[in-house]
Design an enzyme around this catalytic site. Sequence first.
Site, PDB file in Angstrom:
ATOM      1  N   PHE A  92       0.817  -1.217   0.000  1.00 31.72           N
ATOM      2  CA  PHE A  92       0.000   0.000   0.000  1.00 31.72           C
ATOM      3  C   PHE A  92       0.850   1.265   0.000  1.00 31.72           C
ATOM      4  O   PHE A  92       0.385   2.326  -0.397  1.00 31.72           O
ATOM      5  CB  PHE A  92      -0.926   0.007   1.235  1.00 31.72           C
ATOM      6  CG  PHE A  92      -0.250   0.454   2.506  1.00 31.72           C
ATOM      7  CD1 PHE A  92      -0.101   1.810   2.794  1.00 31.72           C
ATOM      8  CD2 PHE A  92       0.280  -0.463   3.411  1.00 31.72           C
ATOM      9  CE1 PHE A  92       0.545   2.223   3.961  1.00 31.72           C
ATOM     10  CE2 PHE A  92       0.914  -0.055   4.575  1.00 31.72           C
ATOM     11  CZ  PHE A  92       1.051   1.292   4.845  1.00 31.72           C
ATOM     12  N   LYS A 105      -1.158  -7.192  -9.117  1.00 23.61           N
ATOM     13  CA  LYS A 105      -2.114  -7.299  -7.992  1.00 23.61           C
ATOM     14  C   LYS A 105      -1.680  -6.237  -6.992  1.00 23.61           C
ATOM     15  O   LYS A 105      -0.833  -6.476  -6.139  1.00 23.61           O
ATOM     16  CB  LYS A 105      -2.033  -8.702  -7.396  1.00 23.61           C
ATOM     17  CG  LYS A 105      -3.288  -9.197  -6.677  1.00 23.61           C
ATOM     18  CD  LYS A 105      -3.793  -8.294  -5.582  1.00 23.61           C
ATOM     19  CE  LYS A 105      -3.010  -8.390  -4.299  1.00 23.61           C
ATOM     20  NZ  LYS A 105      -3.383  -7.333  -3.322  1.00 23.61           N
ATOM     21  N   GLU A 109      -4.944  -3.718  -1.969  1.00 25.46           N
ATOM     22  CA  GLU A 109      -6.392  -3.464  -1.962  1.00 25.46           C
ATOM     23  C   GLU A 109      -6.743  -2.229  -1.130  1.00 25.46           C
ATOM     24  O   GLU A 109      -7.876  -1.798  -1.086  1.00 25.46           O
ATOM     25  CB  GLU A 109      -7.146  -4.703  -1.436  1.00 25.46           C
ATOM     26  CG  GLU A 109      -6.869  -5.073   0.011  1.00 25.46           C
ATOM     27  CD  GLU A 109      -5.599  -5.903   0.230  1.00 25.46           C
ATOM     28  OE1 GLU A 109      -4.642  -5.761  -0.562  1.00 25.46           O
ATOM     29  OE2 GLU A 109      -5.560  -6.662   1.216  1.00 25.46           O
ATOM     30  N   ARG A 110      -5.714  -1.629  -0.469  1.00 28.51           N
ATOM     31  CA  ARG A 110      -6.020  -0.487   0.387  1.00 28.51           C
ATOM     32  C   ARG A 110      -6.006   0.845  -0.360  1.00 28.51           C
ATOM     33  O   ARG A 110      -6.621   1.807   0.079  1.00 28.51           O
ATOM     34  CB  ARG A 110      -5.011  -0.421   1.530  1.00 28.51           C
ATOM     35  CG  ARG A 110      -5.074  -1.680   2.376  1.00 28.51           C
ATOM     36  CD  ARG A 110      -4.544  -1.415   3.722  1.00 28.51           C
ATOM     37  NE  ARG A 110      -3.510  -2.356   4.072  1.00 28.51           N
ATOM     38  CZ  ARG A 110      -2.808  -2.298   5.186  1.00 28.51           C
ATOM     39  NH1 ARG A 110      -3.011  -1.322   6.024  1.00 28.51           N
ATOM     40  NH2 ARG A 110      -1.913  -3.204   5.459  1.00 28.51           N
ATOM     41  N   SER A 163       5.299  -6.926   3.336  1.00 25.87           N
ATOM     42  CA  SER A 163       5.877  -7.282   4.641  1.00 25.87           C
ATOM     43  C   SER A 163       6.644  -8.610   4.542  1.00 25.87           C
ATOM     44  O   SER A 163       6.373  -9.430   3.660  1.00 25.87           O
ATOM     45  CB  SER A 163       4.762  -7.378   5.676  1.00 25.87           C
ATOM     46  OG  SER A 163       3.828  -8.357   5.261  1.00 25.87           O
ATOM     47  N   CYS A 223       9.467   1.939   3.319  1.00 23.48           N
ATOM     48  CA  CYS A 223      10.388   0.822   3.592  1.00 23.48           C
ATOM     49  C   CYS A 223      11.803   1.343   3.798  1.00 23.48           C
ATOM     50  O   CYS A 223      12.642   0.661   4.362  1.00 23.48           O
ATOM     51  CB  CYS A 223      10.377  -0.166   2.451  1.00 23.48           C
ATOM     52  SG  CYS A 223      11.008   0.525   0.939  1.00 23.48           S
ATOM     53  N   GLU A 275       9.548  -4.250  12.876  1.00 19.72           N
ATOM     54  CA  GLU A 275       9.202  -3.073  12.075  1.00 19.72           C
ATOM     55  C   GLU A 275       7.902  -2.471  12.603  1.00 19.72           C
ATOM     56  O   GLU A 275       6.913  -3.180  12.754  1.00 19.72           O
ATOM     57  CB  GLU A 275       9.017  -3.483  10.608  1.00 19.72           C
ATOM     58  CG  GLU A 275       8.690  -2.325   9.694  1.00 19.72           C
ATOM     59  CD  GLU A 275       8.483  -2.758   8.246  1.00 19.72           C
ATOM     60  OE1 GLU A 275       7.737  -3.723   8.013  1.00 19.72           O
ATOM     61  OE2 GLU A 275       9.072  -2.124   7.346  1.00 19.72           O
TER      62      GLU A 275
HETATM   63  P1  NAD Z   1       1.534  -6.575   3.086  1.00 15.93           P
HETATM   64  O1  NAD Z   1       2.541  -7.655   3.158  1.00 15.93           O
HETATM   65  O2  NAD Z   1       0.423  -6.567   4.069  1.00 15.93           O
HETATM   66  O3  NAD Z   1       0.836  -6.588   1.645  1.00 15.93           O
HETATM   67  C1  NAD Z   1       1.585  -6.581   0.461  1.00 15.93           C
HETATM   68  C2  NAD Z   1       0.797  -7.266  -0.630  1.00 15.93           C
HETATM   69  O4  NAD Z   1       0.584  -8.637  -0.274  1.00 15.93           O
HETATM   70  C3  NAD Z   1      -0.592  -6.665  -0.846  1.00 15.93           C
HETATM   71  O5  NAD Z   1      -0.855  -6.640  -2.219  1.00 15.93           O
HETATM   72  C4  NAD Z   1      -1.513  -7.611  -0.108  1.00 15.93           C
HETATM   73  O6  NAD Z   1      -2.793  -7.687  -0.679  1.00 15.93           O
HETATM   74  C5  NAD Z   1      -0.800  -8.945  -0.228  1.00 15.93           C
HETATM   75  N1  NAD Z   1      -1.013  -9.825   0.920  1.00 15.93           N
HETATM   76  C6  NAD Z   1      -1.139  -9.455   2.228  1.00 15.93           C
HETATM   77  N2  NAD Z   1      -1.274 -10.546   3.008  1.00 15.93           N
HETATM   78  C7  NAD Z   1      -1.236 -11.624   2.195  1.00 15.93           C
HETATM   79  C8  NAD Z   1      -1.305 -13.035   2.413  1.00 15.93           C
HETATM   80  N3  NAD Z   1      -1.473 -13.550   3.620  1.00 15.93           N
HETATM   81  N4  NAD Z   1      -1.199 -13.852   1.348  1.00 15.93           N
HETATM   82  C9  NAD Z   1      -1.031 -13.344   0.110  1.00 15.93           C
HETATM   83  N5  NAD Z   1      -0.975 -12.014  -0.160  1.00 15.93           N
HETATM   84  C10 NAD Z   1      -1.070 -11.167   0.866  1.00 15.93           C
HETATM   85  O7  NAD Z   1       2.341  -5.195   3.107  1.00 15.93           O
HETATM   86  P2  NAD Z   1       1.747  -3.736   3.178  1.00 15.93           P
HETATM   87  O8  NAD Z   1       1.228  -3.493   4.544  1.00 15.93           O
HETATM   88  O9  NAD Z   1       0.863  -3.459   2.015  1.00 15.93           O
HETATM   89  O10 NAD Z   1       3.080  -2.867   2.933  1.00 15.93           O
HETATM   90  C11 NAD Z   1       3.933  -2.498   3.973  1.00 15.93           C
HETATM   91  C12 NAD Z   1       5.131  -3.427   4.036  1.00 15.93           C
HETATM   92  O11 NAD Z   1       5.811  -3.433   2.802  1.00 15.93           O
HETATM   93  C13 NAD Z   1       6.168  -2.987   5.060  1.00 15.93           C
HETATM   94  O12 NAD Z   1       6.636  -4.130   5.723  1.00 15.93           O
HETATM   95  C14 NAD Z   1       7.271  -2.359   4.212  1.00 15.93           C
HETATM   96  O13 NAD Z   1       8.537  -2.379   4.792  1.00 15.93           O
HETATM   97  C15 NAD Z   1       7.207  -3.240   3.017  1.00 15.93           C
HETATM   98  N6  NAD Z   1       7.822  -2.606   1.855  1.00 15.93           N
HETATM   99  C16 NAD Z   1       9.034  -3.069   1.459  1.00 15.93           C
HETATM  100  C17 NAD Z   1       9.677  -2.488   0.378  1.00 15.93           C
HETATM  101  C18 NAD Z   1      11.015  -2.989  -0.061  1.00 15.93           C
HETATM  102  O14 NAD Z   1      11.444  -2.620  -1.128  1.00 15.93           O
HETATM  103  N7  NAD Z   1      11.685  -3.814   0.718  1.00 15.93           N
HETATM  104  C19 NAD Z   1       9.067  -1.430  -0.311  1.00 15.93           C
HETATM  105  C20 NAD Z   1       7.811  -0.981   0.123  1.00 15.93           C
HETATM  106  C21 NAD Z   1       7.197  -1.584   1.206  1.00 15.93           C
END
Ligand code: NAD
Length: 509
Positions: A152, A176, A179-180, A229, A284, A386
């Site tokens: 998101f 994909k 969704e937020r 994450s 991130c 985090e």
């Molecule tokens: P998230 O892991 O909750 O979601 C990321 C994606 O995965 C979304 O599209 C979500 O719909 C999907 N998803 C969530 N749970 C899932 C599951 N159980 N099974 C399959 N798909 C699932 O992350 P977020 O809250 O959207 O983003 C924040 C996180 O992203 C933070 O941890 C941040 O550090 C990380 N991030 C990392 C980088 C990097 O380059 N390392 C860059 C941006 C964000």
Amino acid sequence: MSTIRELGHFVDGKSVEGASGHFGQVYDPNTGAVQARVALADQAETEAAIASAQAAQPGWAAWNPQRRARVLLKFLQLIESERDELAKLLSSEHGKTLADAQGDIQRGLEVVEFAAGIPHLLKGEFTGSAGTGIDTHSLRQPLGVVAGISPFNFPAMVPLWQLAPSIACGNAFVLKPSERDPSVPLRIAELFLEAGLPPGVLNVVNGAHTAVNTLLADPRVAAVGFVGSTPVAEHVYQTASAGGKRAQCFGGAKNHMVIMPDADLDAAVEALLGAGYGSAGERCMAISVAVPVGKATGDALVAKLLERAKSLKVGHSFDESADYGPLIGPDALERVRGYIDVGVQEGAQLVLDGRGLSLAGHENGFFLGPCLFDHVTAQMRIYREEIFGPVLSVVRVDDYESALRLPSEHEFGNGVSIFTRSGDVARDFTDRVQVGMVGVNVAIPVPVSYHVFGGWKRSGFGDLGQHGPDSIRFNTKTKTVTSRWSEGGGAAARTGGPAASSFVIPTMQ
Ligand code: NAD
């Protein structure tokens, strides 16, 4: 009465309504109200997008690279005229300020610019006369259908990082997004269509884990890029790899900034304010740990930081004087507040508590004032995990070696920075620290688009980083061709000498 927007998918060049009957809520984080509902794709809807991509890919790959690049260039032109509008849309769903939203878009576009150089980037290698009459060359060919799953916190930048190099290489893509805040990715897909991208080359499927798991299970998907994450990154990496797919999955972070006694303290404090609290800490590459070296540095840093952090303005994301806006949603606010309780219980000193903040007129918005913890230790959960909010932890150390050890031994290894006036120290730090992206007197060391972005350890699963040359490697497979055209031709034919036998295995000596 305000109406709630309905958001669906973008498949085969068309906007498609959701058919699953499942929806997610998109908030306006400034008010706490639900402003849209987004369809969550089921297996059949996700498979329809994969099928569309698979059908479109060979035709697209047959376009020469320069022609493909022109679509990217046209997209860059089209998006220019609606950037402000797009930034507003992004800000209204995410809660980051308009300036941050512009940065989100800009960083994404820089990778589109990089990918528009694809005729040059795709050039293979060639060795003439690798053996007698033998030439060897390599081709970089597309993988087929590639999927991208994005978080998101950068709804424009991360999708563009994932999709632009991929389609430039001749792949078709299924995105994909989170969704937020799904509106900007949908608009990006529409603009690519307008720019001349054939229908089906870029599809957007909104959804949650069902859509993700369908992408992971489908054999037609050759590669998966994930950003989010760490637990989900690990799950996606393991599932995709076990299914024979290429995968690059980027996860969470705990980025440190080391402040040496000789550092320009004012510069370090200003850098910490932006990198620690900017975008409400939902980056991130946010700095969430400050590591001053020596007691005097620690005392001076905390005093200045406290004074400056108190003056930060938290406001509506459209308020141009605000330093940062609200968190993305009620769950995020609750999680971050929970970490502040944990920090207090663990014995860290909460020298600035932002929990009391209430924004007049926006009492239901997901706002949190800046929080500053002093005397945090490496054993505390608020250090190890985090938080992803406007919370900065100060871990004081006595010497440089201890400062170097902290980020090096942390389970995450995304970004780190050091503030010092010593070239010697900076060079040693850069050389030895076990983190993927390093800044020297730079708070957020996000590399430019033509270099590689990627964290180490549990911040990144897979061998290749994002953008830069790695993005071309990730999105192509190398084919190496060894050819001989000397039989009956070349020097032998011209001098009337014998032709080489076509059954002899060539030697490369
Ligand atoms: P998230 O892991 O909750 O979601 C990321 C994606 O995965 C979304 O599209 C979500 O719909 C999907 N998803 C969530 N749970 C899932 C599951 N159980 N099974 C399959 N798909 C699932 O992350 P977020 O809250 O959207 O983003 C924040 C996180 O992203 C933070 O941890 C941040 O550090 C990380 N991030 C990392 C980088 C990097 O380059 N390392 C860059 C941006 C964000």
